[in-house]
Design a protein around this motif. Structure first.
Motif, PDB file in Angstrom:
ATOM      1  N   CYS A  99      -6.662  20.852  13.029  1.00 27.90           N
ATOM      2  CA  CYS A  99      -7.278  19.884  12.126  1.00 27.90           C
ATOM      3  C   CYS A  99      -7.314  18.505  12.780  1.00 27.90           C
ATOM      4  O   CYS A  99      -6.300  18.012  13.272  1.00 27.90           O
ATOM      5  CB  CYS A  99      -6.497  19.827  10.815  1.00 27.90           C
ATOM      6  N   THR A 100      -8.481  17.884  12.800  1.00 24.52           N
ATOM      7  CA  THR A 100      -8.606  16.518  13.285  1.00 24.52           C
ATOM      8  C   THR A 100      -7.959  15.563  12.292  1.00 24.52           C
ATOM      9  O   THR A 100      -8.211  15.639  11.093  1.00 24.52           O
ATOM     10  CB  THR A 100     -10.086  16.137  13.451  1.00 24.52           C
ATOM     11  N   CYS A 101      -7.096  14.683  12.779  1.00 24.88           N
ATOM     12  CA  CYS A 101      -6.387  13.756  11.900  1.00 24.88           C
ATOM     13  C   CYS A 101      -6.477  12.347  12.451  1.00 24.88           C
ATOM     14  O   CYS A 101      -6.280  12.128  13.655  1.00 24.88           O
ATOM     15  CB  CYS A 101      -4.930  14.174  11.762  1.00 24.88           C
ATOM     16  N   VAL A 102      -6.815  11.379  11.591  1.00 22.29           N
ATOM     17  CA  VAL A 102      -6.865   9.977  11.987  1.00 22.29           C
ATOM     18  C   VAL A 102      -6.196   9.133  10.899  1.00 22.29           C
ATOM     19  O   VAL A 102      -6.014   9.576   9.767  1.00 22.29           O
ATOM     20  CB  VAL A 102      -8.311   9.471  12.221  1.00 22.29           C
ATOM     21  N   VAL A 103      -5.842   7.913  11.269  1.00 25.01           N
ATOM     22  CA  VAL A 103      -5.222   6.962  10.351  1.00 25.01           C
ATOM     23  C   VAL A 103      -6.144   5.768  10.173  1.00 25.01           C
ATOM     24  O   VAL A 103      -6.767   5.296  11.139  1.00 25.01           O
ATOM     25  CB  VAL A 103      -3.858   6.483  10.900  1.00 25.01           C
ATOM     26  N   PHE A 104      -6.244   5.298   8.942  1.00 28.12           N
ATOM     27  CA  PHE A 104      -6.947   4.043   8.650  1.00 28.12           C
ATOM     28  C   PHE A 104      -5.902   3.043   8.186  1.00 28.12           C
ATOM     29  O   PHE A 104      -5.290   3.210   7.132  1.00 28.12           O
ATOM     30  CB  PHE A 104      -8.003   4.257   7.570  1.00 28.12           C
ATOM     31  N   ALA A 105      -5.659   2.016   8.998  1.00 28.76           N
ATOM     32  CA  ALA A 105      -4.652   1.000   8.704  1.00 28.76           C
ATOM     33  C   ALA A 105      -5.325  -0.373   8.706  1.00 28.76           C
ATOM     34  O   ALA A 105      -5.222  -1.123   9.678  1.00 28.76           O
ATOM     35  CB  ALA A 105      -3.519   1.054   9.726  1.00 28.76           C
ATOM     36  N   PRO A 106      -6.006  -0.708   7.622  1.00 29.85           N
ATOM     37  CA  PRO A 106      -6.740  -1.983   7.594  1.00 29.85           C
ATOM     38  C   PRO A 106      -5.829  -3.172   7.311  1.00 29.85           C
ATOM     39  O   PRO A 106      -4.715  -3.021   6.787  1.00 29.85           O
ATOM     40  CB  PRO A 106      -7.714  -1.761   6.426  1.00 29.85           C
ATOM     41  N   SER A 107      -6.325  -4.342   7.632  1.00 33.68           N
ATOM     42  CA  SER A 107      -5.637  -5.579   7.250  1.00 33.68           C
ATOM     43  C   SER A 107      -5.989  -5.918   5.807  1.00 33.68           C
ATOM     44  O   SER A 107      -6.937  -5.361   5.232  1.00 33.68           O
ATOM     45  CB  SER A 107      -6.067  -6.725   8.164  1.00 33.68           C
ATOM     46  N   VAL A 108      -5.251  -6.854   5.231  1.00 30.12           N
ATOM     47  CA  VAL A 108      -5.564  -7.323   3.882  1.00 30.12           C
ATOM     48  C   VAL A 108      -6.947  -7.958   3.859  1.00 30.12           C
ATOM     49  O   VAL A 108      -7.733  -7.743   2.932  1.00 30.12           O
ATOM     50  CB  VAL A 108      -4.490  -8.310   3.386  1.00 30.12           C
ATOM     51  N   THR A 109      -7.275  -8.706   4.895  1.00 32.87           N
ATOM     52  CA  THR A 109      -8.586  -9.356   4.970  1.00 32.87           C
ATOM     53  C   THR A 109      -9.711  -8.332   5.026  1.00 32.87           C
ATOM     54  O   THR A 109     -10.781  -8.536   4.439  1.00 32.87           O
ATOM     55  CB  THR A 109      -8.657 -10.277   6.197  1.00 32.87           C
ATOM     56  N   GLU A 110      -9.488  -7.225   5.714  1.00 32.69           N
ATOM     57  CA  GLU A 110     -10.512  -6.186   5.814  1.00 32.69           C
ATOM     58  C   GLU A 110     -10.797  -5.568   4.449  1.00 32.69           C
ATOM     59  O   GLU A 110     -11.951  -5.280   4.115  1.00 32.69           O
ATOM     60  CB  GLU A 110     -10.061  -5.103   6.801  1.00 32.69           C
ATOM     61  N   MET A 111      -9.736  -5.375   3.665  1.00 35.34           N
ATOM     62  CA  MET A 111      -9.901  -4.745   2.354  1.00 35.34           C
ATOM     63  C   MET A 111     -10.320  -5.736   1.271  1.00 35.34           C
ATOM     64  O   MET A 111     -10.969  -5.359   0.293  1.00 35.34           O
ATOM     65  CB  MET A 111      -8.602  -4.051   1.947  1.00 35.34           C
ATOM     66  N   TYR A 112      -9.928  -6.998   1.427  1.00 31.85           N
ATOM     67  CA  TYR A 112     -10.262  -8.025   0.428  1.00 31.85           C
ATOM     68  C   TYR A 112     -10.880  -9.230   1.140  1.00 31.85           C
ATOM     69  O   TYR A 112     -10.216 -10.241   1.373  1.00 31.85           O
ATOM     70  CB  TYR A 112      -9.009  -8.450  -0.350  1.00 31.85           C
ATOM     71  N   PRO A 113     -12.153  -9.119   1.514  1.00 30.70           N
ATOM     72  CA  PRO A 113     -12.784 -10.186   2.302  1.00 30.70           C
ATOM     73  C   PRO A 113     -12.851 -11.528   1.575  1.00 30.70           C
ATOM     74  O   PRO A 113     -12.963 -12.568   2.236  1.00 30.70           O
ATOM     75  CB  PRO A 113     -14.188  -9.630   2.579  1.00 30.70           C
ATOM     76  N   ARG A 114     -12.758 -11.532   0.246  1.00 31.54           N
ATOM     77  CA  ARG A 114     -12.710 -12.791  -0.497  1.00 31.54           C
ATOM     78  C   ARG A 114     -11.296 -13.333  -0.624  1.00 31.54           C
ATOM     79  O   ARG A 114     -11.073 -14.368  -1.263  1.00 31.54           O
ATOM     80  CB  ARG A 114     -13.303 -12.606  -1.899  1.00 31.54           C
ATOM     81  N   GLY A 115     -10.335 -12.620  -0.068  1.00 31.09           N
ATOM     82  CA  GLY A 115      -8.938 -13.003  -0.220  1.00 31.09           C
ATOM     83  C   GLY A 115      -8.344 -12.349  -1.453  1.00 31.09           C
ATOM     84  O   GLY A 115      -9.048 -11.825  -2.309  1.00 31.09           O
ATOM     85  N   ILE A 116      -7.023 -12.353  -1.545  1.00 30.42           N
ATOM     86  CA  ILE A 116      -6.342 -11.721  -2.672  1.00 30.42           C
ATOM     87  C   ILE A 116      -5.001 -12.416  -2.893  1.00 30.42           C
ATOM     88  O   ILE A 116      -4.308 -12.779  -1.955  1.00 30.42           O
ATOM     89  CB  ILE A 116      -6.130 -10.207  -2.429  1.00 30.42           C
ATOM     90  N   THR A 117      -4.663 -12.616  -4.146  1.00 30.83           N
ATOM     91  CA  THR A 117      -3.365 -13.140  -4.533  1.00 30.83           C
ATOM     92  C   THR A 117      -2.776 -12.199  -5.570  1.00 30.83           C
ATOM     93  O   THR A 117      -3.504 -11.496  -6.281  1.00 30.83           O
ATOM     94  CB  THR A 117      -3.494 -14.552  -5.127  1.00 30.83           C
ATOM     95  N   THR A 118      -1.451 -12.160  -5.659  1.00 34.11           N
ATOM     96  CA  THR A 118      -0.831 -11.310  -6.674  1.00 34.11           C
ATOM     97  C   THR A 118      -0.934 -11.919  -8.070  1.00 34.11           C
ATOM     98  O   THR A 118      -0.646 -11.236  -9.059  1.00 34.11           O
ATOM     99  CB  THR A 118       0.650 -11.054  -6.343  1.00 34.11           C
ATOM    100  N   ASP A 119      -1.344 -13.175  -8.159  1.00 32.85           N
ATOM    101  CA  ASP A 119      -1.564 -13.808  -9.464  1.00 32.85           C
ATOM    102  C   ASP A 119      -2.939 -13.390  -9.978  1.00 32.85           C
ATOM    103  O   ASP A 119      -3.972 -13.867  -9.501  1.00 32.85           O
ATOM    104  CB  ASP A 119      -1.485 -15.331  -9.332  1.00 32.85           C
ATOM    105  N   ARG A 120      -2.951 -12.496 -10.963  1.00 36.17           N
ATOM    106  CA  ARG A 120      -4.206 -11.931 -11.439  1.00 36.17           C
ATOM    107  C   ARG A 120      -5.161 -13.007 -11.950  1.00 36.17           C
ATOM    108  O   ARG A 120      -6.382 -12.871 -11.799  1.00 36.17           O
ATOM    109  CB  ARG A 120      -3.911 -10.909 -12.539  1.00 36.17           C
ATOM    110  N   THR A 121      -4.650 -14.070 -12.537  1.00 32.81           N
ATOM    111  CA  THR A 121      -5.524 -15.118 -13.085  1.00 32.81           C
ATOM    112  C   THR A 121      -6.261 -15.870 -11.991  1.00 32.81           C
ATOM    113  O   THR A 121      -7.268 -16.527 -12.268  1.00 32.81           O
ATOM    114  CB  THR A 121      -4.722 -16.118 -13.934  1.00 32.81           C
TER     115      THR A 121
END
Length: 305
Positions: A99-121
């Motif tokens: 079985c071919t196996c690969v890993v995807f390990a993105p940065s926070v910026t890659e997944m949230y290009p607008r940025g992300i904070t733990t403060d939902r508001t």
């Protein structure tokens, strides 16, 4: 000195573009793709999901990403273990040669290009919510959690476009939320729920957070599962009463001195609380604390995913 990632045997992709190029290759070669979502700190439970994916699909992709959107400002985002080199080497050793196996390990910026904070508001951008299911059980004390889970998994489904996705039963509410999201948003994939992997000696569900337990706490933690097993035995003998099933879980948890947050007997369909177990079965679940560590567990009675 940092440990080396076994990238020769197991490619590690870091960008959306790399994953899409890999996925296009799988499509051209007419290979089915199985997907396992993780936040790293891999243990045998995660590897069981990889095994299930490898048994069914030609190729497997495992994401390793600590998702900020599912943490609140007071929770353990900074302390959450990040062990990418060790995780990749575990996967390289576990993946089947066929079985071919690969890993995807993105940065926070890659997944949230607008940025992300733990403060939902203060969060900006696009988010996914599964209303109703997300407010039940875990959502009572962690109202932000499933919004973060649904958002990041929806992103990963869009990026990877798997044929099959594999999740663990230990996070049973997450499985219910994601199953609803897949149905509601017409994701073209099959979601599989794999049974919880447990310590063979005492039955404690494997969790990345178990490492936070002191030896004394670790010795008491399995009493909750013993209570779940007693309840399942009662159900198998014909007992369907909420009060009776939950009472035996409480009895065992009391023996371990567990600080219980909740114990639930809920519908597999909408997670509403049940007074009796009917023909559709039930989820018997709960959460408790050992010092500052919060643990969850569950069993299924009268049904299977």
């Amino acid at each position: 000195m940092s440990k080396q990632v076994n990238s020769e045997k197991l490619p590690v992709l870091h960008t959306v573009a790399e994953v899409r190029a890999w996925r296009q290759t799988q499509r051209k070669e007419n290979k089915s793709v199985g997907y396992v979502a993780t936040m790293g700190a891999l243990h045998a439970g995660h590897l069981s999901l990889v095994d299930a994916a490898a048994a069914q699909c030609d190729s497997v992709i495992v994401s390793i990403f600590v998702n900020p959107a599912q943490f609140a400002p007071h929770e353990d985002l900074d302390q959450y273990p990040r062990t990418l080199p060790e995780d990749v080497n575990k996967l390289a050793a576990a993946c089947l040669p066929s079985c071919t196996c690969v890993v995807f390990a993105p940065s926070v910026t890659e997944m949230y290009p607008r940025g992300i904070t733990t403060d939902r508001t203060q969060q900006r951008g696009t988010f996914v919510e599964v209303l109703g299911l997300s407010e039940m059980l875990e959502g009572g004390t962690r109202p932000h959690f499933f919004r973060g889970v649904a958002t990041v998994v929806a992103k990963l489904f869009h990026i990877i476009m798997p044929d099959d996705a594999f999740f663990g039963q230990k996070d049973v509410q997450q499985c219910c939320v994601l199953r609803a999201m897949v149905q509601d948003l017409y994701f073209p994939l099959v979601l599989h729920v794999i049974p919880t992997v447990r310590d063979p000696e005492d039955g404690l569900a494997l969790s990345s957070r178990n490492v936070y337990l002191s030896p004394e706490q670790r010795s008491r933690a399995p009493t909750f599962y013993r209570g779940l097993c007693r309840a399942r035995d009662l159900f198998d003998s014909g007992v369907v009463s909420r009060e009776k099933l939950i009472s035996v879980v409480k009895e065992e948890a009391a023996k371990g001195g567990l600080d219980i947050e909740y114990i639930s007997l809920s519908s597999p369909e909408d997670l509403s609380e049940l007074e009796t177990v009917g023909s559709s079965g039930a989820v018997l679940s709960g959460a408790w604390r050992m010092g500052t560590t919060r643990l969850i567990d569950n069993i299924l009675v009268g049904f299977k995913f």
